[in-house]
Design a protein around this motif. Structure first.
Motif, mmCIF file in Angstrom:
data_model
loop_
_atom_site.group_PDB
_atom_site.id
_atom_site.type_symbol
_atom_site.label_atom_id
_atom_site.label_comp_id
_atom_site.label_asym_id
_atom_site.label_seq_id
_atom_site.Cartn_x
_atom_site.Cartn_y
_atom_site.Cartn_z
ATOM 1 N N SER A 36 0.906 -1.217 0.036
ATOM 2 C CA SER A 36 -0.011 -0.103 -0.114
ATOM 3 C C SER A 36 1.041 1.126 -0.155
ATOM 4 C CB SER A 36 -0.851 -0.050 1.292
ATOM 5 O OG SER A 36 -0.158 -0.019 2.443
ATOM 6 N N VAL A 37 0.721 2.118 -1.018
ATOM 7 C CA VAL A 37 1.511 3.355 -1.236
ATOM 8 C C VAL A 37 0.478 4.410 -1.185
ATOM 9 C CG1 VAL A 37 2.943 4.441 -2.488
ATOM 10 C CG2 VAL A 37 3.177 2.182 -2.439
ATOM 11 N N LEU A 38 0.714 5.667 -0.302
ATOM 12 C CA LEU A 38 -0.041 6.670 -0.156
ATOM 13 C C LEU A 38 0.702 7.946 -0.812
ATOM 14 C CD1 LEU A 38 -2.433 8.590 0.708
ATOM 15 C CD2 LEU A 38 -1.073 8.948 2.778
ATOM 16 N N VAL A 39 -0.008 8.444 -1.969
ATOM 17 C CA VAL A 39 0.784 9.395 -3.080
ATOM 18 C C VAL A 39 0.236 10.703 -2.545
ATOM 19 C CG1 VAL A 39 1.425 10.446 -5.218
ATOM 20 C CG2 VAL A 39 1.326 7.796 -4.739
ATOM 21 N N LEU A 40 1.057 11.638 -2.005
ATOM 22 C CA LEU A 40 0.571 13.092 -1.575
ATOM 23 C C LEU A 40 0.579 14.078 -2.864
ATOM 24 C CD1 LEU A 40 2.292 13.447 1.834
ATOM 25 C CD2 LEU A 40 0.141 12.380 1.274
ATOM 26 N N GLY A 41 -0.220 15.059 -2.677
ATOM 27 C CA GLY A 41 -0.098 16.195 -3.859
ATOM 28 C C GLY A 41 -1.070 15.751 -5.122
ATOM 29 N N ARG A 42 -1.384 16.961 -5.741
ATOM 30 C CA ARG A 42 -2.366 16.768 -6.603
ATOM 31 C C ARG A 42 -1.781 17.458 -8.144
ATOM 32 N NH1 ARG A 42 -5.064 18.687 -2.248
ATOM 33 N NH2 ARG A 42 -6.563 16.962 -1.330
ATOM 34 N N ASP A 43 -0.388 17.678 -8.194
ATOM 35 C CA ASP A 43 0.036 18.109 -9.259
ATOM 36 C C ASP A 43 0.371 16.952 -10.151
ATOM 37 O OD1 ASP A 43 2.429 16.926 -8.460
ATOM 38 O OD2 ASP A 43 3.197 18.807 -7.692
ATOM 39 N N ARG A 44 0.749 17.301 -11.632
ATOM 40 C CA ARG A 44 1.083 16.753 -12.640
ATOM 41 C C ARG A 44 1.921 15.525 -12.153
ATOM 42 N NH1 ARG A 44 4.472 18.364 -17.761
ATOM 43 N NH2 ARG A 44 5.562 19.275 -15.989
ATOM 44 N N LEU A 45 3.187 15.745 -11.379
ATOM 45 C CA LEU A 45 4.090 14.833 -11.186
ATOM 46 C C LEU A 45 3.570 13.793 -10.261
ATOM 47 C CD1 LEU A 45 6.898 13.748 -11.089
ATOM 48 C CD2 LEU A 45 7.240 15.392 -9.315
ATOM 49 N N ALA A 80 1.633 -1.979 -7.049
ATOM 50 C CA ALA A 80 1.233 -1.278 -5.714
ATOM 51 C C ALA A 80 -0.142 -0.922 -5.677
ATOM 52 C CB ALA A 80 1.902 -0.191 -5.632
ATOM 53 N N ASP A 81 -0.817 -0.935 -4.460
ATOM 54 C CA ASP A 81 -2.099 -0.540 -4.069
ATOM 55 C C ASP A 81 -2.101 0.905 -3.648
ATOM 56 O OD1 ASP A 81 -4.627 -0.270 -3.220
ATOM 57 O OD2 ASP A 81 -4.363 -1.754 -1.524
ATOM 58 N N VAL A 82 -2.188 1.765 -4.578
ATOM 59 C CA VAL A 82 -2.165 3.107 -4.639
ATOM 60 C C VAL A 82 -3.515 3.866 -3.966
ATOM 61 C CG1 VAL A 82 -1.674 5.494 -5.766
ATOM 62 C CG2 VAL A 82 -0.160 3.257 -6.360
ATOM 63 N N SER A 83 -3.224 4.649 -2.855
ATOM 64 C CA SER A 83 -4.222 5.750 -2.534
ATOM 65 C C SER A 83 -3.653 7.176 -2.624
ATOM 66 C CB SER A 83 -4.704 5.383 -1.023
ATOM 67 O OG SER A 83 -3.718 5.569 -0.118
ATOM 68 N N ARG A 84 -4.607 7.996 -2.799
ATOM 69 C CA ARG A 84 -4.285 9.591 -2.971
ATOM 70 C C ARG A 84 -4.746 10.264 -1.876
ATOM 71 N NH1 ARG A 84 -3.405 11.153 -8.059
ATOM 72 N NH2 ARG A 84 -2.489 12.747 -6.886
ATOM 73 N N ASP A 85 -3.946 11.291 -1.568
ATOM 74 C CA ASP A 85 -4.193 12.237 -0.575
ATOM 75 C C ASP A 85 -5.539 12.995 -0.758
ATOM 76 O OD1 ASP A 85 -4.073 14.177 1.298
ATOM 77 O OD2 ASP A 85 -2.725 15.484 0.504
ATOM 78 N N VAL A 87 4.789 6.321 2.108
ATOM 79 C CA VAL A 87 4.151 7.467 1.650
ATOM 80 C C VAL A 87 4.923 7.864 0.665
ATOM 81 C CG1 VAL A 87 3.672 9.679 2.329
ATOM 82 C CG2 VAL A 87 3.104 7.726 3.922
ATOM 83 N N VAL A 88 4.640 8.664 -0.446
ATOM 84 C CA VAL A 88 5.350 9.301 -1.473
ATOM 85 C C VAL A 88 5.112 10.844 -1.347
ATOM 86 C CG1 VAL A 88 6.077 9.380 -3.942
ATOM 87 C CG2 VAL A 88 5.429 7.361 -2.824
ATOM 88 N N ASP A 89 5.945 11.635 -1.032
ATOM 89 C CA ASP A 89 5.684 13.107 -0.873
ATOM 90 C C ASP A 89 6.795 13.610 -1.899
ATOM 91 O OD1 ASP A 89 4.856 15.699 -0.104
ATOM 92 O OD2 ASP A 89 6.125 15.758 1.587
ATOM 93 N N VAL A 90 6.236 13.722 -3.600
ATOM 94 C CA VAL A 90 7.324 14.150 -4.225
ATOM 95 C C VAL A 90 6.559 14.855 -5.152
ATOM 96 C CG1 VAL A 90 8.842 13.476 -6.361
ATOM 97 C CG2 VAL A 90 8.776 12.014 -4.298
ATOM 98 N N ARG A 91 6.773 16.253 -5.261
ATOM 99 C CA ARG A 91 5.849 17.218 -5.966
ATOM 100 C C ARG A 91 6.557 18.296 -6.661
ATOM 101 N NH1 ARG A 91 1.421 18.388 -1.083
ATOM 102 N NH2 ARG A 91 2.261 16.863 0.100
ATOM 103 N N PRO A 149 5.911 16.233 6.259
ATOM 104 C CA PRO A 149 4.454 15.756 6.188
ATOM 105 C C PRO A 149 3.629 15.781 7.241
ATOM 106 C CG PRO A 149 5.539 13.721 5.611
ATOM 107 C CD PRO A 149 6.688 14.806 6.033
ATOM 108 N N PRO A 150 2.247 15.494 7.426
ATOM 109 C CA PRO A 150 1.621 15.474 8.705
ATOM 110 C C PRO A 150 2.264 14.371 9.492
ATOM 111 C CG PRO A 150 0.031 16.109 6.963
ATOM 112 C CD PRO A 150 1.403 15.795 6.270
ATOM 113 N N GLY A 151 2.403 14.382 10.736
ATOM 114 C CA GLY A 151 2.827 13.322 11.624
ATOM 115 C C GLY A 151 2.112 11.951 11.487
ATOM 116 N N GLN A 152 0.895 12.021 11.213
ATOM 117 C CA GLN A 152 -0.012 10.695 11.280
ATOM 118 C C GLN A 152 0.477 9.961 10.119
ATOM 119 O OE1 GLN A 152 -1.207 13.782 11.002
ATOM 120 N NE2 GLN A 152 -3.255 13.934 9.975
ATOM 121 N N LEU A 153 1.202 10.360 8.943
ATOM 122 C CA LEU A 153 1.501 9.675 7.864
ATOM 123 C C LEU A 153 2.579 8.730 8.089
ATOM 124 C CD1 LEU A 153 0.981 12.542 5.023
ATOM 125 C CD2 LEU A 153 -0.559 10.697 5.994
ATOM 126 N N ILE A 154 3.558 9.127 8.922
ATOM 127 C CA ILE A 154 4.793 8.464 9.320
ATOM 128 C C ILE A 154 4.978 7.769 10.356
ATOM 129 C CG2 ILE A 154 6.011 9.829 7.417
ATOM 130 C CD1 ILE A 154 7.230 11.417 9.834
#
Length: 258
Positions: free
Chosen positions: A76-85, A98-103, A115-119, A130-135
């Protein structure tokens, strides 16, 4: 119809098949070869039905490979952000298996193994963490930010001993011959309005995917990912710098005012 000694594409699937009596084989979409042990009878309809059977077997095998690439507990992978990247990263991770979820912006984001925080947003205008509850609790974190026309991918955070983006910035300032100028530029609120170059975005997605796939497979290369800052610039060039985490000094006690 193709001659039987020729390679032909599988219907609606990645891969090609060869039906010659001396060497029937399947070439999978990933480039592997599998021998076929029977052949269809003569005629278009038996051949088509046979190709559908081969296609189904190829797809089932590909699905097993995808599942093994992302085992349970590292899927399970959570991807943060809503931009093109961010959208491109989420799409490629899902395609990889991967089992992907979005922010979604909720106060309680979904629990994830990574958690992927690449923007595309510049690092200087984003909070350092990132928010503490994510990690925590075994969740790994991959961070990256745009810096002008290039992208920075920070060391993969596995247990918190790795260099943080703030520590990376301080190391860069300490090593720079133009530290005041670099510090001023990093702290500037100006954003580059131009979109990130397509080649830079593509290489960033590919590098992030390889880092996360190595982590999911528990590959020894993860040790390197945890200590490297990667800088992806124009012309499909990538530079790496070793950056190690360190314990932050304790705050100095404040003496009485004089």
């Amino acid at each position: 119809m193709y001659p039987r000694h020729d390679w032909r594409p599988l219907p609606a699937a990645r891969g090609e098949v060869r039906l010659s009596p001396d060497m029937p084989a399947l070439r999978t979409g990933s480039g592997g070869f599998l021998r076929l042990h029977d052949l269809p009878g003569p005629g278009r309809i038996p051949t088509y039905r046979y190709l559908l059977r081969v296609r189904r077997a190829a797809l089932e095998r590909e699905e097993r490979v995808r599942a093994s690439r992302w085992p349970e507990g590292r899927r399970s992978v959570l991807v943060l952000g809503r931009d093109r990247l961010s959208r491109a990263l989420a799409a490629e991770l899902a395609r990889s298996g991967a089992d992907v979820s979005r922010d979604t912006g909720s106060e309680q984001p979904p629990r994830a193994d990574a958690v992927v925080d690449v923007r595309e947003a510049p690092q200087r205008s984003e909070p350092g963490e990132p928010p503490g509850q994510l990690i925590g609790g075994g969740t790994v974190l991959l961070r990256g930010r745009r810096e002008g026309s290039r992208m920075l991918i920070f060391p993969l955070a596995v247990d918190g001993s790795e260099a943080t983006p703030d520590q990376v910035s301080r190391r860069r300032l300490a090593a720079s011959a133009a530290a005041p100028e670099l510090s001023s530029w990093l702290s500037s609120s100006r954003r580059d309005p131009r979109p990130l170059a397509r080649a830079t975005l593509t290489l960033t997605v590919a590098r992030c995917l390889s880092i996360l796939e190595d982590w999911a497979a528990e590959d020894p290369a993860v040790a390197e990912h945890r200590r490297l800052l990667r800088v992806i610039g124009d012309g499909l060039r990538e530079r790496t710098h070793t950056v190690l985490g360190f314990d932050e000094p304790a705050p100095r006690p404040q003496g009485p005012a004089r």
